[in-house]
Motif scaffolding. Sequence first.
Motif, PDB file in Angstrom:
ATOM      1  N   THR A  89       0.748  -1.230   0.228  1.00  0.00           N
ATOM      2  CA  THR A  89       0.083   0.045   0.113  1.00  0.00           C
ATOM      3  C   THR A  89       0.946   1.140  -0.018  1.00  0.00           C
ATOM      4  OG1 THR A  89      -1.802  -1.032   1.076  1.00  0.00           O
ATOM      5  CG2 THR A  89      -1.996   1.245   1.381  1.00  0.00           C
ATOM      6  N   PHE A  90       0.590   2.091  -0.891  1.00  0.00           N
ATOM      7  CA  PHE A  90       1.497   3.120  -1.143  1.00  0.00           C
ATOM      8  C   PHE A  90       0.868   4.300  -0.285  1.00  0.00           C
ATOM      9  CE2 PHE A  90       2.880   0.836  -4.731  1.00  0.00           C
ATOM     10  CZ  PHE A  90       4.323   1.178  -4.962  1.00  0.00           C
ATOM     11  N   LEU A  91       1.622   4.686   0.708  1.00  0.00           N
ATOM     12  CA  LEU A  91       0.740   5.701   1.929  1.00  0.00           C
ATOM     13  C   LEU A  91       1.031   6.973   1.465  1.00  0.00           C
ATOM     14  CD1 LEU A  91       1.295   3.664   4.986  1.00  0.00           C
ATOM     15  CD2 LEU A  91      -0.833   3.675   3.817  1.00  0.00           C
ATOM     16  N   GLY A  92       2.490   7.097   1.261  1.00  0.00           N
ATOM     17  CA  GLY A  92       2.721   8.574   0.668  1.00  0.00           C
ATOM     18  C   GLY A  92       3.799   8.614  -0.189  1.00  0.00           C
ATOM     19  N   THR A  93       3.593   9.506  -1.378  1.00  0.00           N
ATOM     20  CA  THR A  93       4.378   9.174  -2.527  1.00  0.00           C
ATOM     21  C   THR A  93       4.948  10.572  -2.878  1.00  0.00           C
ATOM     22  OG1 THR A  93       2.546   9.703  -4.043  1.00  0.00           O
ATOM     23  CG2 THR A  93       3.057   7.407  -3.593  1.00  0.00           C
ATOM     24  N   GLY A  94       4.824  11.650  -2.045  1.00  0.00           N
ATOM     25  CA  GLY A  94       5.403  12.813  -2.150  1.00  0.00           C
ATOM     26  C   GLY A  94       6.617  13.110  -1.313  1.00  0.00           C
ATOM     27  N   VAL A  95       6.790  14.229  -1.083  1.00  0.00           N
ATOM     28  CA  VAL A  95       7.991  15.052  -0.286  1.00  0.00           C
ATOM     29  C   VAL A  95       7.797  15.963   0.510  1.00  0.00           C
ATOM     30  CG1 VAL A  95       9.318  14.323  -2.404  1.00  0.00           C
ATOM     31  CG2 VAL A  95       8.211  16.349  -2.511  1.00  0.00           C
ATOM     32  N   ALA A  96       8.759  16.576   1.097  1.00  0.00           N
ATOM     33  CA  ALA A  96       8.754  17.653   1.925  1.00  0.00           C
ATOM     34  C   ALA A  96       7.888  18.966   1.622  1.00  0.00           C
ATOM     35  CB  ALA A  96      10.167  17.943   2.310  1.00  0.00           C
ATOM     36  N   ILE A  97       7.796  18.824   0.281  1.00  0.00           N
ATOM     37  CA  ILE A  97       6.868  20.189  -0.263  1.00  0.00           C
ATOM     38  C   ILE A  97       5.520  19.937  -0.491  1.00  0.00           C
ATOM     39  CG2 ILE A  97       6.739  22.049  -1.908  1.00  0.00           C
ATOM     40  CD1 ILE A  97       9.541  21.810  -2.792  1.00  0.00           C
ATOM     41  N   PRO A  98       4.663  20.553   0.154  1.00  0.00           N
ATOM     42  CA  PRO A  98       3.160  20.027   0.229  1.00  0.00           C
ATOM     43  C   PRO A  98       2.823  20.086  -1.430  1.00  0.00           C
ATOM     44  CG  PRO A  98       3.504  21.671   1.825  1.00  0.00           C
ATOM     45  CD  PRO A  98       4.781  21.826   1.056  1.00  0.00           C
ATOM     46  N   ARG A 122      -0.626  14.122  -2.319  1.00  0.00           N
ATOM     47  CA  ARG A 122       0.563  13.149  -1.987  1.00  0.00           C
ATOM     48  C   ARG A 122       1.274  13.630  -0.652  1.00  0.00           C
ATOM     49  NH1 ARG A 122       2.130  10.294  -6.663  1.00  0.00           N
ATOM     50  NH2 ARG A 122       1.600  11.075  -8.437  1.00  0.00           N
ATOM     51  N   VAL A 123       1.205  12.865   0.309  1.00  0.00           N
ATOM     52  CA  VAL A 123       1.699  13.202   1.578  1.00  0.00           C
ATOM     53  C   VAL A 123       3.076  12.499   1.457  1.00  0.00           C
ATOM     54  CG1 VAL A 123      -0.477  13.367   2.702  1.00  0.00           C
ATOM     55  CG2 VAL A 123       1.009  11.090   2.903  1.00  0.00           C
ATOM     56  N   GLN A 124       4.005  12.894   2.690  1.00  0.00           N
ATOM     57  CA  GLN A 124       5.395  12.498   2.452  1.00  0.00           C
ATOM     58  C   GLN A 124       5.664  10.928   2.460  1.00  0.00           C
ATOM     59  OE1 GLN A 124       7.204  14.699   5.666  1.00  0.00           O
ATOM     60  NE2 GLN A 124       6.576  16.616   4.883  1.00  0.00           N
ATOM     61  N   SER A 125       6.841  10.438   2.541  1.00  0.00           N
ATOM     62  CA  SER A 125       7.210   9.134   2.213  1.00  0.00           C
ATOM     63  C   SER A 125       6.720   8.053   3.348  1.00  0.00           C
ATOM     64  CB  SER A 125       8.473   9.071   2.002  1.00  0.00           C
ATOM     65  OG  SER A 125       9.113   9.679   0.946  1.00  0.00           O
ATOM     66  N   GLY A 126       6.030   6.881   2.714  1.00  0.00           N
ATOM     67  CA  GLY A 126       5.619   5.846   3.307  1.00  0.00           C
ATOM     68  C   GLY A 126       4.921   4.954   2.634  1.00  0.00           C
ATOM     69  N   LEU A 127       5.351   3.478   2.955  1.00  0.00           N
ATOM     70  CA  LEU A 127       4.600   2.290   2.313  1.00  0.00           C
ATOM     71  C   LEU A 127       4.381   1.305   3.313  1.00  0.00           C
ATOM     72  CD1 LEU A 127       6.454  -0.083   1.103  1.00  0.00           C
ATOM     73  CD2 LEU A 127       7.242   1.953  -0.243  1.00  0.00           C
ATOM     74  N   SER A 155      -0.252   6.595  -6.788  1.00  0.00           N
ATOM     75  CA  SER A 155      -0.885   7.474  -6.182  1.00  0.00           C
ATOM     76  C   SER A 155      -0.847   7.200  -4.885  1.00  0.00           C
ATOM     77  CB  SER A 155      -2.454   7.907  -6.626  1.00  0.00           C
ATOM     78  OG  SER A 155      -3.082   6.708  -6.706  1.00  0.00           O
ATOM     79  N   ASP A 156      -1.121   8.067  -3.929  1.00  0.00           N
ATOM     80  CA  ASP A 156      -1.210   7.730  -2.461  1.00  0.00           C
ATOM     81  C   ASP A 156      -2.483   6.954  -2.297  1.00  0.00           C
ATOM     82  OD1 ASP A 156       0.622   9.596  -1.985  1.00  0.00           O
ATOM     83  OD2 ASP A 156      -0.345  10.551  -0.330  1.00  0.00           O
ATOM     84  N   LEU A 157      -2.281   5.840  -1.408  1.00  0.00           N
ATOM     85  CA  LEU A 157      -3.516   4.788  -1.231  1.00  0.00           C
ATOM     86  C   LEU A 157      -3.593   3.777  -2.239  1.00  0.00           C
ATOM     87  CD1 LEU A 157      -6.167   6.997   0.462  1.00  0.00           C
ATOM     88  CD2 LEU A 157      -4.486   5.879   1.537  1.00  0.00           C
ATOM     89  N   MET A 158      -2.601   3.867  -3.410  1.00  0.00           N
ATOM     90  CA  MET A 158      -2.756   2.752  -4.369  1.00  0.00           C
ATOM     91  C   MET A 158      -2.302   1.277  -3.646  1.00  0.00           C
ATOM     92  SD  MET A 158      -0.693   2.165  -7.814  1.00  0.00           S
ATOM     93  CE  MET A 158      -1.627   3.318  -8.888  1.00  0.00           C
ATOM     94  N   VAL A 159      -2.903   0.147  -4.069  1.00  0.00           N
ATOM     95  CA  VAL A 159      -2.802  -1.163  -3.348  1.00  0.00           C
ATOM     96  C   VAL A 159      -2.387  -2.053  -4.427  1.00  0.00           C
ATOM     97  CG1 VAL A 159      -3.560  -3.038  -2.230  1.00  0.00           C
ATOM     98  CG2 VAL A 159      -4.400  -0.776  -1.597  1.00  0.00           C
TER      99      VAL A 159
END
Length: 248
Positions: free
Chosen positions: A4-13, A17-22, A241-245
């Motif tokens: 599950t891709f939780l966050g696919t972005g970076v430090a800039i809002p 896309r939120v920040q990194s996490g899967l 994208s965020d929340l893609m499984v």
Amino acid sequence: MKITFLGTGVAIPQKGRVQSGLLMEIDEKKVLFDCGGGVLNRIFESGNSHTDINTIVLSHLHLDHVADVMCLLKANWLCDKFDSTIYGPSGTREWLDRLMDIYPYMKEKVSVDVVEVAPEEEFRLIDVCDVKCAAGIHSVPSLAYQVRSEDKTVVYSGDTEPCDDIMALAQGCDMLIHECSFPLEFEMTNHTTPDMLRPYIRNSGIRAVYLTHLYPHMQGYEEEALEYLKEEFEGEVHIPSDLMVVEI
């Protein structure tokens, strides 16, 4: 394995896309890889429970990869879950100790086992998968992780330029989750662009590449990046994208 891709972005809002996490789910056990800002809420939004996460694996200690770690530990404590294990590169134990010094009440509430791992080290994770590390090329020590469970292999790059050590882990893998922070021909070090990545995945035997850690600079250039990589790569290429499984 379920990713599950939780966050696919970076430090800039940026929108969506939120920040990194899967989250990796292996034999019904859940492991969180990186935990940047916004990831705790994404865990909830994904339909998972944060109290089911006993293990966090950190690629490196930049804020956009660790900002929600303390938030997750506190949320667990408030729900009567007190024990966790954190894996990470050299410096992870000192980093967490300093945070606990800032929030001393947390020291009394949670018990966190910190395991520092090094490039080329191998270890058994949650008794269901084997993990091997490789050093990335970044501004601070950063690790990529190869996760093997039965006949499936996933590699998560963390933040890095493409490099031989990480690609050695990825040869023939089912899924390579690699950062691709900036668009084609963007001059950059410590991160990846499509033209930097393409020579490394050519003839690699990798089945699918998922590009993550996208800066706002990539907005509008996603399809260009995908088409460029597909010109010389026979596997699948996706920008999640965020929340893609994804299940493999």
